[in-house]
Scaffold this motif. Sequence first.
Motif, PDB file in Angstrom:
ATOM      1  N   TYR A  37      53.806-112.575  92.008  1.00  0.00           N
ATOM      2  CA  TYR A  37      53.268-111.220  91.872  1.00  0.00           C
ATOM      3  C   TYR A  37      54.036-110.432  90.812  1.00  0.00           C
ATOM      4  CZ  TYR A  37      52.222-106.359  93.160  1.00  0.00           C
ATOM      5  OH  TYR A  37      51.871-105.032  93.135  1.00  0.00           O
ATOM      6  N   THR A  38      55.359-110.443  90.907  1.00  0.00           N
ATOM      7  CA  THR A  38      56.172-109.680  89.954  1.00  0.00           C
ATOM      8  C   THR A  38      56.103-110.274  88.547  1.00  0.00           C
ATOM      9  OG1 THR A  38      58.116-110.981  90.636  1.00  0.00           O
ATOM     10  CG2 THR A  38      57.768-108.870  91.722  1.00  0.00           C
ATOM     11  N   THR A  45      46.357-106.390  88.642  1.00  0.00           N
ATOM     12  CA  THR A  45      46.489-104.995  89.043  1.00  0.00           C
ATOM     13  C   THR A  45      47.474-104.875  90.199  1.00  0.00           C
ATOM     14  OG1 THR A  45      44.184-104.586  88.427  1.00  0.00           O
ATOM     15  CG2 THR A  45      45.260-102.962  89.860  1.00  0.00           C
ATOM     16  N   PRO A  46      48.534-104.085  90.037  1.00  0.00           N
ATOM     17  CA  PRO A  46      49.490-103.916  91.139  1.00  0.00           C
ATOM     18  C   PRO A  46      48.786-103.351  92.374  1.00  0.00           C
ATOM     19  CG  PRO A  46      50.395-103.055  89.083  1.00  0.00           C
ATOM     20  CD  PRO A  46      48.942-103.331  88.837  1.00  0.00           C
ATOM     21  N   GLY A  47      49.079-103.930  93.513  1.00  0.00           N
ATOM     22  CA  GLY A  47      48.456-103.433  94.738  1.00  0.00           C
ATOM     23  C   GLY A  47      48.622-104.409  95.883  1.00  0.00           C
ATOM     24  N   LEU A  51      49.004-108.702  96.131  1.00  0.00           N
ATOM     25  CA  LEU A  51      50.190-109.251  96.788  1.00  0.00           C
ATOM     26  C   LEU A  51      49.773-110.194  97.908  1.00  0.00           C
ATOM     27  CD1 LEU A  51      53.286-109.308  97.103  1.00  0.00           C
ATOM     28  CD2 LEU A  51      53.059-107.396  98.714  1.00  0.00           C
ATOM     29  N   TRP A  52      48.729-109.832  98.647  1.00  0.00           N
ATOM     30  CA  TRP A  52      48.233-110.685  99.731  1.00  0.00           C
ATOM     31  C   TRP A  52      47.765-112.037  99.196  1.00  0.00           C
ATOM     32  CZ3 TRP A  52      48.038-110.972 104.913  1.00  0.00           C
ATOM     33  CH2 TRP A  52      47.116-111.854 105.482  1.00  0.00           C
ATOM     34  N   VAL A 130      55.052-101.710  96.160  1.00  0.00           N
ATOM     35  CA  VAL A 130      53.613-101.862  95.925  1.00  0.00           C
ATOM     36  C   VAL A 130      52.929-100.505  96.106  1.00  0.00           C
ATOM     37  CG1 VAL A 130      51.496-102.980  96.726  1.00  0.00           C
ATOM     38  CG2 VAL A 130      53.652-104.260  96.672  1.00  0.00           C
ATOM     39  N   PRO A 131      52.128-100.096  95.140  1.00  0.00           N
ATOM     40  CA  PRO A 131      51.502 -98.764  95.230  1.00  0.00           C
ATOM     41  C   PRO A 131      50.348 -98.732  96.242  1.00  0.00           C
ATOM     42  CG  PRO A 131      50.728 -99.923  93.278  1.00  0.00           C
ATOM     43  CD  PRO A 131      51.820-100.782  93.874  1.00  0.00           C
ATOM     44  N   GLY A 132      50.076 -97.537  96.738  1.00  0.00           N
ATOM     45  CA  GLY A 132      48.959 -97.331  97.640  1.00  0.00           C
ATOM     46  C   GLY A 132      49.352 -97.488  99.098  1.00  0.00           C
TER      47      GLY A 132
END
Length: 246
Positions: A37-38, A45-47, A51-52, A130-132
Motif C-alpha cells: 500500500y505505501t 488512491t489512498p483510502g 488498504l483492504w 489512512v484518510p477518511g
Amino acid sequence: MLVASIQAELVKLRRSPVWVAFVALPGLSALIGSANYTANLEVITPGWENLWTQQTLFVCYFFLPALLGAGCSLLWRQEHQGSNWNEFMVQPVSTLDLVLGKLCAGSLMAATAFASILVFYGFSGVLLGVPGPFPTAQVTTYLGLGLLGSIVIVAVQLFISMLIRSFATPVAIALGGGVCGLVATMGGFGWIWPYSLMQSGMNSNNLVDLSSGTILQVVVVSVLYITAATAAASTWLGRHDIVATL
C-alpha cells in the motif's frame, strides 16, 4: 451431546500451536499488504478500501485456505492414529454431533483468523494515517461473508480429511482449491466453487459487485455447501465401519 463433542474437540486443540498460526499469518498478510500500500501510493488512491484489498489478498487466496486445511487435518489426526478410530466411533454420540463438534471447532479457528484480520487492518490503518472514516458497515459485510465462506472450506475439508488419513494431502487440496478459486472468481464463477465463496465475500481484489442480490447468493450457496458437506460426512460415518490401523 453436541456441547460435549465441541468441548472434546477444543480439549484436543487446547495447547496446539495452530492457534498462533491463525493470528500470525493474517498479521504477515497485513504486513505485506501495508508495505504494498505505501509503496504504491503514487498509483492508487489512498483510502481504507485500497488498504483492504492489499492486506487481504494473500491471506484470502493462499494463507487461509491452506491454514484451514491444516486445521481440519489436525482435527482428524488423532482419530486416524492407532485404534483411536474405534474409540471415536463407539462414543454414545450421534455421528451428526461428532461431525458438528469438529465443524464448530474449525469454525472457531476461522473466527480467530478473521478477528485477527480486523485488528491488524484497523491498527495498521491508523498507523499509516489512512484518510477518511473507518468503513464499519462495509468491513462488517466483508468479514461476515468471508467468515461464512471460510466455514464452507472447513466443512469441505473436514469431509476430505476424514477420508484421507494423510495430514499433508488435504492441506495441498485446500491450497489448490484456493488458487482455483481465484481463477473461478476471475471467470465470474466465484459463487459456484466452494473455495471461492470466502474470496467473493471478502472482495479482496474488487472482482465482485457485492450487491444485495450477490450477497444473498453467496449466503444461500454457502449454507447449502455447509449443509451438504456436513450431511455427507455424517452419513459416511454412519454407514462405513472404517478401522484405523497402526
